[in-house]
Design an enzyme around this catalytic site. Structure first.
Site: not given
Ligand code: COS
Length: 384
Positions: A280, A241, A131, A122, A339, A127, A243-244, A364
């Site tokens: 304890q 969602d 987040s 994935f 330990h 770089p 994966g978390r 994630e």
């Molecule tokens: N399911 C479906 N749609 C989703 C969603 C979800 N769980 N979360 C957000 N969306 C949609 C929103 O509804 C929004 O749609 P619209 O533009 O149509 O309204 C769009 O995606 C953008 O969402 P949002 O405005 O919340 O995006 P942000 O840029 O503010 O970012 C975070 C949200 C910070 C939560 C996101 O960037 C994130 O999860 N960052 C971490 C990334 C991560 O986990 N990286 C790990 C690498 S993978 S190992």
């Protein structure tokens, strides 16, 4: 949802035996060689572990989310690098295709992923984009019936082994945020795709990550996931969602293993004339850990059941990931403490686990990103 309790029980029993007899005895070998032994990979295939969550129609076991988290509790009891090897095929590497792919894309890739013939990765992180995933810079520009992809993806789990990459790239440069992002399936041998050197990580030896570099990579337009531009960010978020929640379940399993090791140590280790388990202050650490693991387990199962009911579990998945991974970190710390000095040397598994589980709070989505998701969802619901 558990479809058939007896079938699941049999699967969990098989996995418990596999973890106890085949994986736990080889944890040191895995860490020292920094590689999953080839015979273990073959056993993963024989057990169907690459396709646990993919539907039966595509050759997988089609586990429901509740079944999957039960399996993850078991697999969590050994070095995370073992699970990581087939984790991307069951999770972040395949779920985007499953949820949003065209039927032709599913038919073409999912059976190979389910069998373990093909591995997947994935590619979201870059770089300069971690987040803040929506700020990603990798571009995919349409030229006739192809897209040309340019950019670099970072810390990509299983990239050195993968045959396909699900890649989030910007197809519309005019939209700076999430709406300009699309998801693609890119095959490993596509000209212009290359890999960086393997990252040297703090822990999880044997789980490999590296950069994936796209230099004018020409990808046929029908590799666009679902054939629709601009929805790649949503695909990535839906993948995360699920994966978390899976990582939360793995954290529960890892915490159970560490606590079990610490309890056994506390029963054997004598100081002041008695096993330290009788003291304890040690008991407090055991009890706090037990209660927190129980709480995390309950959360994970509840969230999994809700997902199986078809509910949106963005909040519950983030709550579970935040609580379970932080809990796992606290348990790791207490178990090192139980330990004593022995917890700091590699003779005991806890030293390795302490480093291994640190990643759970980062990948994630960091704990801070989970907090942000939870609070944003709360505010959004309150405004409705
Ligand atoms: N399911 C479906 N749609 C989703 C969603 C979800 N769980 N979360 C957000 N969306 C949609 C929103 O509804 C929004 O749609 P619209 O533009 O149509 O309204 C769009 O995606 C953008 O969402 P949002 O405005 O919340 O995006 P942000 O840029 O503010 O970012 C975070 C949200 C910070 C939560 C996101 O960037 C994130 O999860 N960052 C971490 C990334 C991560 O986990 N990286 C790990 C690498 S993978 S190992």
């Amino acid at each position: 949802m558990i479809r058939d309790a007896e079938t699941l029980h049999l699967l969990l029993e098989t996995l418990q035996q596999f973890v106890n007899e085949a994986l736990i005895p080889r944890e040191n070998e895995l860490a020292e060689a920094d590689d999953v032994p080839a015979d273990i990979v073959s056993q993963f295939r024989e057990l169907g572990l690459f396709g646990l969550t993919l539907p039966e129609a595509y050759g997988g076991l089609g586990l429901t989310m509740e079944e999957e988290v039960n399996v993850a509790f078991e697999l969590g009891r050994t070095s995370p690098a073992f699970r990581s090897y087939f984790g991307t095929n069951n999770g972040i590497g395949s779920i985007g295709i499953l949820l949003d792919g065209t039927e032709a894309q599913k038919q073409h890739y999912l059976p190979k992923l389910a069998s373990g013939e093909l591995l997947s990765s994935f590619c979201l992180t870059e770089p300069d984009s971690g987040s803040d995933a929506a700020s990603l810079k990798t571009t995919a520009v349409r030229h006739g019936d192809h897209y040309i992809i340019n950019g670099t993806k970072r810390f990509i789990t299983n990239a050195p082994h993968a045959g396909i990459y699900t890649v989030m790239a910007r197809t519309n440069p005019d939209i700076k945020g999430s709406g300009g992002i699309s998801a693609f399936i890119v095959e490993r041998d596509t000209p212009g795709l290359s890999l960086g050197k393997r990252d040297h990580k703090m822990g999880q030896k044997g789980a490999h990550t590296c950069d994936v570099i796209f230099d004018n990579v020409r990808v046929p337009a029908d590799q666009l996931i679902g054939g629709v531009e601009g929805v790649g960010f949503k695909t990535a978020m839906k993948v995360l969602d699920k994966g978390r929640l899976h990582i939360a379940a793995v954290s529960v399993g890892a915490a159970e293993r560490m606590l079990n090791d610490a309890l056994n140590y506390a029963l054997e280790r004598k100081q002041f004339g008695q096993p330290i388990a009788e003291f304890q202050l040690i008991q407090a650490m055991l009890a706090d850990s037990k209660a927190e693991i129980y709480a995390a387990r309950c959360m994970v199962v509840d969230a999994a059941r809700k997902r199986d009911e078809g509910l949106n579990i963005g909040t519950e998945a983030s709550c579970s990931k935040m609580f379970a991974t932080e809990m796992c970190g606290r348990v790791a710390d207490r178990c090192v403490q139980i330990h004593g000095g022995a917890g700091y040397v590699s003779e005991y598994a806890i030293e390795r686990f302490y480093r291994d589980v640190r990643l759970f709070r980062l990948y994630e989505g960091t704990t801070q990103i989970q907090q942000l998701v939870i609070a944003r969802n709360m505010i959004r619901e309150a405004k409705h």
